[in-house]
Scaffold this active site. Structure first.
Site, short mmCIF file in Angstrom:
data_model
loop_
_atom_site.label_atom_id
_atom_site.label_comp_id
_atom_site.label_asym_id
_atom_site.label_seq_id
_atom_site.Cartn_x
_atom_site.Cartn_y
_atom_site.Cartn_z
N ALA A 64 -15.19 -11.60 1.94
CA ALA A 64 -14.02 -10.75 2.15
C ALA A 64 -14.13 -9.48 1.30
CB ALA A 64 -12.75 -11.51 1.78
N GLY A 115 -16.97 -15.73 1.35
CA GLY A 115 -16.54 -15.90 2.73
C GLY A 115 -17.66 -15.77 3.73
N GLU A 118 -18.99 -19.08 4.06
CA GLU A 118 -18.07 -19.87 4.88
C GLU A 118 -18.26 -19.59 6.36
OE1 GLU A 118 -14.19 -20.82 2.23
OE2 GLU A 118 -14.43 -18.70 2.71
N GLU A 138 -16.66 -17.02 -5.42
CA GLU A 138 -15.22 -16.84 -5.60
C GLU A 138 -14.75 -17.10 -7.03
OE1 GLU A 138 -15.38 -17.67 -1.14
OE2 GLU A 138 -16.54 -18.16 -2.91
#
Length: 269
Positions: A64, A115, A118, A138
């Protein structure tokens, strides 16, 4: 369509390319919304049966965007926004659109972080360039995976690997990812997309009813007791058959004309 994502369809394959190389393909809120639209279009379009997700430049996806996506969804997020994003997930397929029954392939061309990891883990199959690096970063920013990263790391690679990735926030290279079962194959960087398309064509030669039922079965049996797993598998297998299609495919086998046949009577895909 926005310039930071390319979406093309060719020969029953959907190609989704994150195209923000100056920011390592970090996902902005606008890119997130566009990805959700793209995955829904892929799900509903009968002309495509497999999707390949990749990135441009030296990154698959760095996660992100820290300047735009993270503030509105984490640091400054109102409870209503938290509920919305928890329902939807990151980039559509991590949660919310994660039950698309068509197969998805991640062609991890470089950095897959946070992300971005992910997104790769949310795909059904992952091929990695020998230049790829994968990491869970993160914890360096004050939070941890919230869009399937921990869940899929545990389910795919085991508790030990998940602990290492998430707690250290250190990246691993493609060969280590292969050892951890995080990716299915590591290939020379220049061959990555050719290998991804070959994998897609291997899927496409099969009955798509069977392929989609098999994917659905795999996702459904995770974490269930053995008897439930066996019942789900049996029910899905015996009820997914289209009789006419199956007869035709069996005839091809007996005639030795089925696609991708090996041995002395080999056939092309």
């Amino acid at each position: 369509m926005i310039e930071t994502i390319e979406y093309a369809k060719r020969d029953r394959i959907a190609f989704i390319t994150l195209n923000r190389p100056e920011a390592k393909n970090a996902v902005t809120p606008e890119m997130h919304e566009e990805l959700c639209r793209i995955w829904a279009d892929f799900r509903d379009d009968d002309t495509v049966d497999v999707a390949i997700l990749t990135g441009t430049g030296d990154a698959f996806c760095a996660g992100a965007d820290l300047a735009t996506y993270v503030p509105i969804n984490y640091v400054d997020a109102a409870p209503s926004r938290v509920r919305e994003i928890v329902d939807l997930g990151f980039g559509g397929i991590t949660r919310g659109l994660h039950r698309i029954t068509k197969p998805t392939i991640a062609a991890v061309n470089g950095w897959a972080l946070a992300g971005g990891l992910e997104l790769a883990l949310a795909c059904d199959l992952r091929l990695a360039s020998d230049r790829a690096k994968l990491g869970s970063f993160e914890a360096r920013r004050g939070f941890h995976h919230g869009d399937g990263g921990i869940t899929r790391l545990v389910n795919t690679c085991g508790v030990g690997v998940a602990m290492q990735m998430v707690l250290t926030a250190e990246p691993i290279d493609a060969q280590r990812a292969l050892q951890c079962n995080m990716v299915t194959k590591v290939v020379p960087h220049e061959q990555l997309m050719d290998e991804a398309e070959l994998l897609a064509r291997q899927i496409l030669r099969n009955s798509q009813r069977a392929v989609r039922s098999a994917k659905e079965t795999i996702l459904e049996i995770v974490g269930k007791p053995l008897d439930d797993q066996l019942r789900i598998e049996g029910w899905n297998s015996y009820t997914c058959v289209d009789q006419d299609e199956a007869r035709g495919l069996l005839d091809q086998f007996f005639e030795k004309t089925d696609s991708g046949r090996a041995g002395t009577r080999s056939t092309s895909l």
